[in-house]
Design an enzyme around this catalytic site. Sequence first.
Site, PDB file in Angstrom:
ATOM      1  N   CYS A 236       1.955 -22.428 -31.061  1.00 42.26           N
ATOM      2  CA  CYS A 236       2.214 -22.960 -32.401  1.00 42.26           C
ATOM      3  C   CYS A 236       2.842 -24.347 -32.319  1.00 42.26           C
ATOM      4  O   CYS A 236       2.646 -25.179 -33.206  1.00 42.26           O
ATOM      5  CB  CYS A 236       3.089 -22.013 -33.208  1.00 42.26           C
ATOM      6  SG  CYS A 236       4.664 -21.601 -32.426  1.00 42.26           S
TER       7      CYS A 236
ATOM      8  N   HIS B  90       9.250 -20.193 -34.177  1.00 40.98           N
ATOM      9  CA  HIS B  90       7.879 -20.498 -34.608  1.00 40.98           C
ATOM     10  C   HIS B  90       7.821 -21.900 -35.216  1.00 40.98           C
ATOM     11  O   HIS B  90       8.720 -22.334 -35.932  1.00 40.98           O
ATOM     12  CB  HIS B  90       7.436 -19.470 -35.649  1.00 40.98           C
ATOM     13  CG  HIS B  90       6.012 -19.618 -36.082  1.00 40.98           C
ATOM     14  ND1 HIS B  90       4.951 -19.619 -35.196  1.00 40.98           N
ATOM     15  CD2 HIS B  90       5.466 -19.784 -37.326  1.00 40.98           C
ATOM     16  CE1 HIS B  90       3.823 -19.755 -35.867  1.00 40.98           C
ATOM     17  NE2 HIS B  90       4.109 -19.866 -37.161  1.00 40.98           N
TER      18      HIS B  90
END
Length: 567
Positions: free
Chosen positions: A118, A498
Amino acid sequence: MAIIPVVAKHQGKKYDVEVDTDTTGLDFKLQIYSLTNVEPERQKILVKGGQLKDDADMSKLGLKANQVLMVMGTPSGGAGELVRPKDQIKFVEDMTEAEQAQQAGATPAGLMNLGNTCYLNSTLQTLRAIPELQTALEDYKGSDSSGLMAGMSQMDLAAQLSALYKKMSGTQDPFPPMNFLSALRVVFPQFAEKAKSNNGYAQQDAEEAWSQIVQQLGEKVQIKQEGGPGGSFVQKYMAGEFTSSMECDEEDAIKGGEQPIISKQQFTKLECYIDGQTNHLRDGIVAGLSQKLEKKSEVLDRDAQYTKRSKISRAPKYLTVHFVRFFWKRETQKKAKIMRKVTFPQELDIVEFCSDDLRKALVPVRDKVREVRKDEEDIERARKRRKKNINPEDVAGGAGLPSEREIKEKEKADAERQKRTGEKAAAKTADGDTEMTETYKTDAEVEAEAAAALLSAKKELNALINPDLRSDDGANQSGLYELRGVVTHQGASADSGHYTAYVKKTAPVDPKTGVKGEEDGKWWWFNDDKVTEVTVDKVEALSGGGEFHSALILLYKAIDLPSVDGQ
């Protein structure tokens, strides 16, 4: 009711027409209009007894089956024979995947998460918000992909990024950036680090990926320069320059004649340092432009403390700002995250961070930009006020101007009053015209005057651009930036959590004329393969203050300025 088939002859062509005897001449003319595009009022149809009139009773004309009626007349200038469109109309269902992806408002492609990637996906999506980079990559040739150089070509990050962006522009479906990721891990082995908890790859810092990718682009991607040799894309559009002054903090060194050391350094991002006093992006940038360091003083002949103060002497068109939220924590042997809330603006003014020379060049343009914006806002407010005002007689040039009927009624009433009271009529000028005591302007006249004044102001704005900055189209010419992209992080450390990206939607462009429309102010949120349209308040909420998503990298773009003709 009876139906009689006749033949209408017009300009050598014959048309079969069925006449309903219960209808009128106008009905028949409308039938002819549908066949010839000649409007009823422009038609001359010859029948027994003369020309067919609109109110003629078709049952009394004595028409016979297959009788030929002469029709004369041509369509008006606005009409004519129906012309087939030059461009074939294509419906979305009939478009290819690539054509659908190119449509205005089409959802851009997301990137698949290939296992803790990510950090890379968010970086690539934000860099893609730079249109000049996409253009430069389209022209990028890279290494020879044949023979012995084939392996080197596979490891060329610029070539892989060019191929990736090309594939993304031709689809709306999520795409796996496998080739680019493989090249990145070969060129920079740190991104191939394995996770300690399992056999997969470890999470990485998006800022490190950003810096390494930009560094590679700076080395490889060259662009053509007008009137000169080619140059680095990054150096032109993404790199700025600091002018720094380093001075000893000790008074004895200054009294001893030690002079400040002046130097220049290139930068590709501004650092926003965060401590207990940092509440806004400006605070962090100011802290980052002043550094304490220790070095040997030639005058004191020993180590002494120095302060290095930097000012921006060249501001790039695209400015990257990095929130320094991560620091190495010895206890956990990890990059810990500073959770403090730090707000940032949608429009950034960097004038106060600039050198004196650059500030003098930017301030007149910046101030004129704000003046023009105020004029635009005033014009828009006045337009809306005229439109919604129910009783707009008090609004200059408003919709409440007297109509022609009202003016005549007023003149008649004034004449009767003058006759009754003996008042004199309005004075006449030398040429005999009535001297007007009050002048009205229509809405159109008011708006035209305002538009002309605004156009003149925009031309003045363009004329204020510094000549040196005008010749450097990769630099900021006003000192003002608008936010275009944000890389965010959620979690407590750089090695976990994230990453996502927010990119502002661009204005639609007419494919035929190239004219840009208006932006709707909304953003795309890239959460790996999921792409969602969001409003600006979602971006404004990324200032931090907890483990939820907070801004890590900001991508600012210099605001657009009017051209020489004010457009």
